[in-house]
Design a protein around this motif. Structure first.
Motif, PDB file in Angstrom:
ATOM      1  N   PHE A  13      24.415  -4.264 -70.376  1.00  0.00           N
ATOM      2  CA  PHE A  13      23.303  -3.327 -70.183  1.00  0.00           C
ATOM      3  C   PHE A  13      22.531  -3.738 -68.928  1.00  0.00           C
ATOM      4  N   GLY A  14      22.316  -2.760 -68.040  1.00  0.00           N
ATOM      5  CA  GLY A  14      21.736  -3.070 -66.734  1.00  0.00           C
ATOM      6  C   GLY A  14      22.849  -3.466 -65.774  1.00  0.00           C
ATOM      7  N   ALA A  15      24.005  -2.800 -65.923  1.00  0.00           N
ATOM      8  CA  ALA A  15      25.212  -3.179 -65.156  1.00  0.00           C
ATOM      9  C   ALA A  15      25.037  -2.981 -63.654  1.00  0.00           C
ATOM     10  N   THR A  16      24.160  -2.054 -63.255  1.00  0.00           N
ATOM     11  CA  THR A  16      24.012  -1.734 -61.833  1.00  0.00           C
ATOM     12  C   THR A  16      23.009  -2.633 -61.115  1.00  0.00           C
ATOM     13  N   GLY A  17      22.377  -3.561 -61.840  1.00  0.00           N
ATOM     14  CA  GLY A  17      21.367  -4.417 -61.218  1.00  0.00           C
ATOM     15  C   GLY A  17      21.946  -5.712 -60.680  1.00  0.00           C
ATOM     16  N   SER A  18      21.052  -6.584 -60.273  1.00  0.00           N
ATOM     17  CA  SER A  18      21.458  -7.852 -59.660  1.00  0.00           C
ATOM     18  C   SER A  18      22.229  -8.736 -60.661  1.00  0.00           C
ATOM     19  N   HIS A  42      20.011   2.844 -65.494  1.00  0.00           N
ATOM     20  CA  HIS A  42      18.840   3.672 -65.763  1.00  0.00           C
ATOM     21  C   HIS A  42      19.004   5.017 -65.056  1.00  0.00           C
ATOM     22  N   SER A  43      19.143   4.965 -63.721  1.00  0.00           N
ATOM     23  CA  SER A  43      19.272   6.238 -62.995  1.00  0.00           C
ATOM     24  C   SER A  43      20.291   6.186 -61.857  1.00  0.00           C
ATOM     25  N   ASN A  44      20.848   5.022 -61.595  1.00  0.00           N
ATOM     26  CA  ASN A  44      21.787   4.890 -60.479  1.00  0.00           C
ATOM     27  C   ASN A  44      23.206   5.286 -60.917  1.00  0.00           C
ATOM     28  N   ALA A  97      20.667  -7.101 -69.399  1.00  0.00           N
ATOM     29  CA  ALA A  97      20.103  -7.338 -68.066  1.00  0.00           C
ATOM     30  C   ALA A  97      19.376  -6.099 -67.573  1.00  0.00           C
ATOM     31  N   THR A  98      18.799  -5.359 -68.524  1.00  0.00           N
ATOM     32  CA  THR A  98      17.960  -4.226 -68.146  1.00  0.00           C
ATOM     33  C   THR A  98      16.609  -4.762 -67.693  1.00  0.00           C
ATOM     34  N   LEU A  99      15.842  -3.908 -67.043  1.00  0.00           N
ATOM     35  CA  LEU A  99      14.450  -4.258 -66.729  1.00  0.00           C
ATOM     36  C   LEU A  99      13.577  -3.824 -67.892  1.00  0.00           C
ATOM     37  N   GLY A 100      12.495  -4.534 -68.143  1.00  0.00           N
ATOM     38  CA  GLY A 100      11.459  -4.048 -69.048  1.00  0.00           C
ATOM     39  C   GLY A 100      11.729  -4.295 -70.515  1.00  0.00           C
ATOM     40  N   THR A 101      10.846  -3.724 -71.350  1.00  0.00           N
ATOM     41  CA  THR A 101      10.847  -4.075 -72.778  1.00  0.00           C
ATOM     42  C   THR A 101      11.840  -3.274 -73.609  1.00  0.00           C
ATOM     43  N   ILE A 102      12.589  -2.349 -73.015  1.00  0.00           N
ATOM     44  CA  ILE A 102      13.596  -1.609 -73.787  1.00  0.00           C
ATOM     45  C   ILE A 102      14.633  -2.577 -74.367  1.00  0.00           C
ATOM     46  N   GLY A 103      14.746  -3.753 -73.747  1.00  0.00           N
ATOM     47  CA  GLY A 103      15.711  -4.769 -74.194  1.00  0.00           C
ATOM     48  C   GLY A 103      15.530  -5.195 -75.641  1.00  0.00           C
ATOM     49  N   ALA A 120      19.305 -11.901 -70.488  1.00  0.00           N
ATOM     50  CA  ALA A 120      18.706 -12.142 -69.164  1.00  0.00           C
ATOM     51  C   ALA A 120      17.295 -11.572 -69.131  1.00  0.00           C
ATOM     52  N   ASN A 121      17.097 -10.496 -69.888  1.00  0.00           N
ATOM     53  CA  ASN A 121      15.849  -9.739 -69.858  1.00  0.00           C
ATOM     54  C   ASN A 121      14.718 -10.523 -70.525  1.00  0.00           C
ATOM     55  N   LYS A 122      13.911 -11.213 -69.698  1.00  0.00           N
ATOM     56  CA  LYS A 122      12.908 -12.122 -70.283  1.00  0.00           C
ATOM     57  C   LYS A 122      11.749 -11.369 -70.936  1.00  0.00           C
ATOM     58  N   MET A 200      17.604 -11.668 -55.922  1.00  0.00           N
ATOM     59  CA  MET A 200      17.386 -11.046 -57.235  1.00  0.00           C
ATOM     60  C   MET A 200      16.870  -9.627 -57.061  1.00  0.00           C
ATOM     61  N   GLY A 201      16.678  -8.932 -58.186  1.00  0.00           N
ATOM     62  CA  GLY A 201      16.071  -7.604 -58.141  1.00  0.00           C
ATOM     63  C   GLY A 201      14.639  -7.693 -57.633  1.00  0.00           C
ATOM     64  N   LYS A 202      14.091  -6.519 -57.226  1.00  0.00           N
ATOM     65  CA  LYS A 202      12.764  -6.519 -56.584  1.00  0.00           C
ATOM     66  C   LYS A 202      11.652  -6.938 -57.533  1.00  0.00           C
TER      67      LYS A 202
HETATM   68  N1  LIG Z   1      18.036 -11.288 -60.864  1.00  0.00           N
HETATM   69  C1  LIG Z   1      17.996 -12.506 -61.344  1.00  0.00           C
HETATM   70  O1  LIG Z   1      18.451 -13.449 -60.706  1.00  0.00           O
HETATM   71  C2  LIG Z   1      17.396 -12.759 -62.709  1.00  0.00           C
HETATM   72  C3  LIG Z   1      17.326 -14.077 -63.176  1.00  0.00           C
HETATM   73  C4  LIG Z   1      16.838 -14.306 -64.443  1.00  0.00           C
HETATM   74  C5  LIG Z   1      16.409 -13.257 -65.242  1.00  0.00           C
HETATM   75  N2  LIG Z   1      16.453 -11.986 -64.755  1.00  0.00           N
HETATM   76  C6  LIG Z   1      15.980 -10.890 -65.613  1.00  0.00           C
HETATM   77  O2  LIG Z   1      17.058  -9.965 -65.806  1.00  0.00           O
HETATM   78  C7  LIG Z   1      16.564  -8.628 -65.875  1.00  0.00           C
HETATM   79  C8  LIG Z   1      17.235  -7.807 -64.792  1.00  0.00           C
HETATM   80  O3  LIG Z   1      16.871  -8.319 -63.525  1.00  0.00           O
HETATM   81  P1  LIG Z   1      17.588  -7.858 -62.184  1.00  0.00           P
HETATM   82  O4  LIG Z   1      17.039  -8.712 -61.122  1.00  0.00           O
HETATM   83  O5  LIG Z   1      19.063  -7.769 -62.402  1.00  0.00           O
HETATM   84  O6  LIG Z   1      16.980  -6.375 -62.046  1.00  0.00           O
HETATM   85  P2  LIG Z   1      17.487  -5.173 -61.140  1.00  0.00           P
HETATM   86  O7  LIG Z   1      18.375  -5.641 -60.051  1.00  0.00           O
HETATM   87  O8  LIG Z   1      16.280  -4.376 -60.783  1.00  0.00           O
HETATM   88  O9  LIG Z   1      18.395  -4.321 -62.172  1.00  0.00           O
HETATM   89  C9  LIG Z   1      17.832  -3.774 -63.323  1.00  0.00           C
HETATM   90  C10 LIG Z   1      18.885  -3.068 -64.162  1.00  0.00           C
HETATM   91  O10 LIG Z   1      18.228  -2.441 -65.266  1.00  0.00           O
HETATM   92  C11 LIG Z   1      18.300  -1.011 -65.137  1.00  0.00           C
HETATM   93  N3  LIG Z   1      16.973  -0.495 -65.431  1.00  0.00           N
HETATM   94  C12 LIG Z   1      15.926  -0.294 -64.584  1.00  0.00           C
HETATM   95  N4  LIG Z   1      14.870   0.209 -65.248  1.00  0.00           N
HETATM   96  C13 LIG Z   1      15.265   0.352 -66.535  1.00  0.00           C
HETATM   97  C14 LIG Z   1      14.629   0.857 -67.710  1.00  0.00           C
HETATM   98  N5  LIG Z   1      13.364   1.316 -67.698  1.00  0.00           N
HETATM   99  N6  LIG Z   1      15.330   0.882 -68.868  1.00  0.00           N
HETATM  100  C15 LIG Z   1      16.609   0.430 -68.911  1.00  0.00           C
HETATM  101  N7  LIG Z   1      17.278  -0.051 -67.826  1.00  0.00           N
HETATM  102  C16 LIG Z   1      16.584  -0.089 -66.659  1.00  0.00           C
HETATM  103  C17 LIG Z   1      18.711  -0.730 -63.712  1.00  0.00           C
HETATM  104  O11 LIG Z   1      19.410   0.509 -63.652  1.00  0.00           O
HETATM  105  P3  LIG Z   1      19.402   1.394 -62.267  1.00  0.00           P
HETATM  106  O12 LIG Z   1      20.232   0.582 -61.296  1.00  0.00           O
HETATM  107  O13 LIG Z   1      20.028   2.661 -62.664  1.00  0.00           O
HETATM  108  O14 LIG Z   1      17.970   1.500 -61.841  1.00  0.00           O
HETATM  109  C18 LIG Z   1      19.608  -1.936 -63.429  1.00  0.00           C
HETATM  110  O15 LIG Z   1      20.874  -1.744 -64.007  1.00  0.00           O
HETATM  111  C19 LIG Z   1      15.042  -8.730 -65.723  1.00  0.00           C
HETATM  112  O16 LIG Z   1      14.476  -8.775 -66.989  1.00  0.00           O
HETATM  113  C20 LIG Z   1      14.841 -10.064 -65.007  1.00  0.00           C
HETATM  114  O17 LIG Z   1      13.603 -10.659 -65.304  1.00  0.00           O
HETATM  115  C21 LIG Z   1      16.948 -11.712 -63.525  1.00  0.00           C
END
Ligand SMILES: NC(=O)c1ccc[n+]([C@@H]2O[C@H](COP(=O)([O-])OP(=O)(O)OC[C@H]3O[C@@H](n4cnc5c(N)ncnc54)[C@H](OP(=O)(O)O)[C@@H]3O)[C@@H](O)[C@H]2O)c1
Length: 382
Positions: A13-18, A42-44, A97-103, A120-122, A200-202
Motif C-alpha cells: 500500500f502506497g506502491a507509488t511513493g518513495s 492515492h491519485s498517481n 507505506a501510505t501517507l497519513g492515518t488511513i494506515g 512504514a507509515n509512522k 524520501m517523500g516530501k
Molecule cells: N521515505 C522514507 O524514507 C520513509 C522512511 C521511514 C518511514 N516513512 C513513512 O512511510 C510513509 C510513506 O512515506 P513516503 O516517503 O514513501 O511517502 P511518498 O513518497 O509521499 O508516498 C506516499 C504514498 O502514499 C500514497 N498516498 C498519498 N496520500 C495518501 C492518502 N491520503 N491515503 C492513502 N495513500 C496516500 C501515495 O500515492 P500517490 O503516489 O498516488 O500520491 C504514495 O503511494 C510515511 O508514513 C512516512 O512517514 C518513509
C-alpha cells in the motif's frame, strides 16, 4: 507447495511513493521469494499502471480521486479496499507505506487476520498506538517496523531485550540543522526539501527539517517496544550511519549501522527472521573518517519537545499533534504558509485540545477535530 516454500505474496500500500519504489526494488531482486499480490496509490494512476504492467498483481486499490479502468485485475477503492486486501486469505505480508492515518484500517484488518504487517507509515502508531497494541496482543498477527531507526532497534532488542535500559534513536538533524531561528524564518521550500542523507517523500522530508519526524518516531518507538518516554533518547548524528542504539544495564552501548538506504530495513521486514544478500553494501569503516553526535536543541526545534510532552499526556494528544502537523506541512508544501508557521499551527491547535478517550472512535474524532482546527489556523495565516 506449503507456505514455507512458496513465494510470499505481498500487498504493497502506497506502491507509488518513495518507500513503495524501494520495496518494488527488493521484490524485483528476489523473484523466487516474493510476488506482488496487491498495490495501492492515492491519485498517481499513471505510475500505478506502470507497476501493474510490470508485476501483474491481482488487486489494485485507489484511495483518492483517480479512476483505474482495467479488466486484467480487481480494482477496489478507499479504506474498504485496503481492509479487504489486508485481510485477504492469499496475502502473506502487508507493507503499509501510505501517507497519513488511513494506515490504521489495513493495519487492524491485517492483524485481525493474522498477517505480518510491515509498517512504514509512522502516523498510524503515533495517532492510534494504544489501539494497535491491543489488537496485536489479541491476534496472531505480527508488526515489523520498516522505519530505519525502529528496524535497527527491533534487531538490537532481539539480542538484548532483557538488558536494555534505554533506547536511542538517531536523527540526521535535517537540512536546517545549523540554522538560527531568524534564518529559519526565511527558508524556502527548496532549502527544506534538500535532505543531506536520505532520499524520501516530501512530507517526511519537511518533518525531518522541523524534527517533528523524530518526535513522531519517539512515539512510534514507545508503542513498538513499550519503553516509557524518559527511556527513549534522541541524538543528532548527521551522517545517518548509526540508526539506533541500546544502553545496556552493564554500561555497554550497542549500535546498529548501515548505509542510509531504505532497501535495507524494507528487505529485513520482508525476510525476518532470515537475512538475504542485499545490493546495499555495509559501510567500509576506513571511509567513515568521523561519525559525529550532538544533543538535539529543543529550543530551535520545539516540535521534538512537544512530541515527548504529547506522549506523556496520552489521551489523544499525539493524534492531535500528528493531524495538525499533516495539515500544516501540506499548507507549507503548497506555498501557503512559511516554515515556522508549521510549528505555530501545531502549537495553537494542541494548546486548544483538552484530551479524549484512548479508543479508536474517540481518537478518530480527535484527529478530525484537529484537522478542522488546523485548516482554520492556516486560513488565518495566509
Ligand atoms: N521515505 C522514507 O524514507 C520513509 C522512511 C521511514 C518511514 N516513512 C513513512 O512511510 C510513509 C510513506 O512515506 P513516503 O516517503 O514513501 O511517502 P511518498 O513518497 O509521499 O508516498 C506516499 C504514498 O502514499 C500514497 N498516498 C498519498 N496520500 C495518501 C492518502 N491520503 N491515503 C492513502 N495513500 C496516500 C501515495 O500515492 P500517490 O503516489 O498516488 O500520491 C504514495 O503511494 C510515511 O508514513 C512516512 O512517514 C518513509
Amino acid at each position: 507447495m506449503n507456505s514455507a516454500t512458496r513465494r510470499k505474496r505481498i500487498a504493497l500500500f502506497g506502491a507509488t511513493g518513495s518507500i513503495g519504489k524501494s520495496t518494488l526494488d527488493v521484490i524485483r531482486r528476489f523473484p523466487d521469494r516474493f510476488e506482488l499480490f496487491a498495490v495501492s496509490c492515492h491519485s498517481n494512476i499513471g505510475a500505478l499502471e506502470d507497476i501493474i504492467d510490470e508485476f501483474g498483481p491481482k488487486y489494485a486499490i485507489v484511495t483518492g480521486e483517480g479512476n483505474l479502468k482495467r479488466t486484467d485485475l480487481k480494482v477496489l477503492r478507499g479504506r474498504e479496499g485496503l481492509e479487504e486486501v489486508a485481510a485477504h486469505h492469499e496475502a502473506d505480508i502487508v507493507l503499509i507505506a501510505t501517507l497519513g492515518t488511513i494506515g490504521i484500517f489495513p493495519t487492524l484488518a491485517g492483524l485481525r487476520a493474522g498477517k505480518r504487517i510491515a509498517l512504514a507509515n509512522k502516523e498510524t502508531l503515533v495517532a492510534f498506538g494504544s489501539v494497535v497494541v491491543k489488537e496485536l496482543e489479541n491476534s496472531r498477527g505480527e508488526l515489523i517496523p520498516v522505519d530505519s531507526e525502529h528496524s535497527a532497534l527491533f534487531q538490537l532488542l532481539l539480542g538484548w531485550k532483557d538488558d536494555a535500559e534505554t533506547l536511542i534513536l538517531t536523527a540526521s538533524g535535517g537540512p536546517l540543522r545549523k540554522l538560527s531561528r531568524e534564518e529559519m524564518e526565511r527558508v524556502q521550500l527548496a532549502d527544506v526539501l534538500r535532505h543531506p542523507t536520505w532520499n524520501m517523500g516530501k512530507k517526511i522530508t519537511v518533518d525531518s527539517a522541523t524534527l517533528m519526524n523524530k518526535g513522531l518516531e519517539v512515539v512510534e518507538a514507545h508503542w513498538l517496544f513499550r519503553f516509557p518516554p524518559e527511556k527513549i533518547e534522541v541524538v543528532i548524528h548527521p551522517q545517518s550511519i548509526i540508526h539506533g542504539l541500546l544502553r545496556l544495564r552493564d554500561g555497554a552501548l550497542v549500535a546498529h549501522m548501515s548505509t542510509p538506504d531504505m532497501k535495507v530495513p524494507i528487505q529485513y521486514a520482508l525476510t525476518y527472521p532470515e537475512r538475504l544478500p542485499s545490493e546495499v553494501r555495509s559501510p567500509d569503516l576506513p571511509d567513515l573518517s568521523s561519525l559525529t553526535f550532538e544533543s538535539p536543541d529543543f529550543d530551535r526545534f520545539p516540535l521534538l519537545k512537544l512530541a515527548y510532552e504529547a506522549l506523556k499526556k496520552g489521551r489523544g494528544f499525539p493524534a492531535v499533534m500528528n493531524a495538525t502537523n499533516d495539515i500544516a506541512v501540506k499548507a507549507f508544501l503548497d506555498g501557503r504558509i512559511g516554515f515556522l508557521d508549521i510549528e505555530n499551527t501545531v502549537f495553537t491547535v494542541v494548546n486548544e485540545f483538552e484530551g479524549t478517550e484512548e479508543d479508536l472512535g474517540a481518537l478518530i474524532e480527535a484527529d478530525l477535530w484537529a484537522r478542522r482546527k488546523a485548516r482554520e489556523v492556516v486560513d488565518s495565516l495566509v
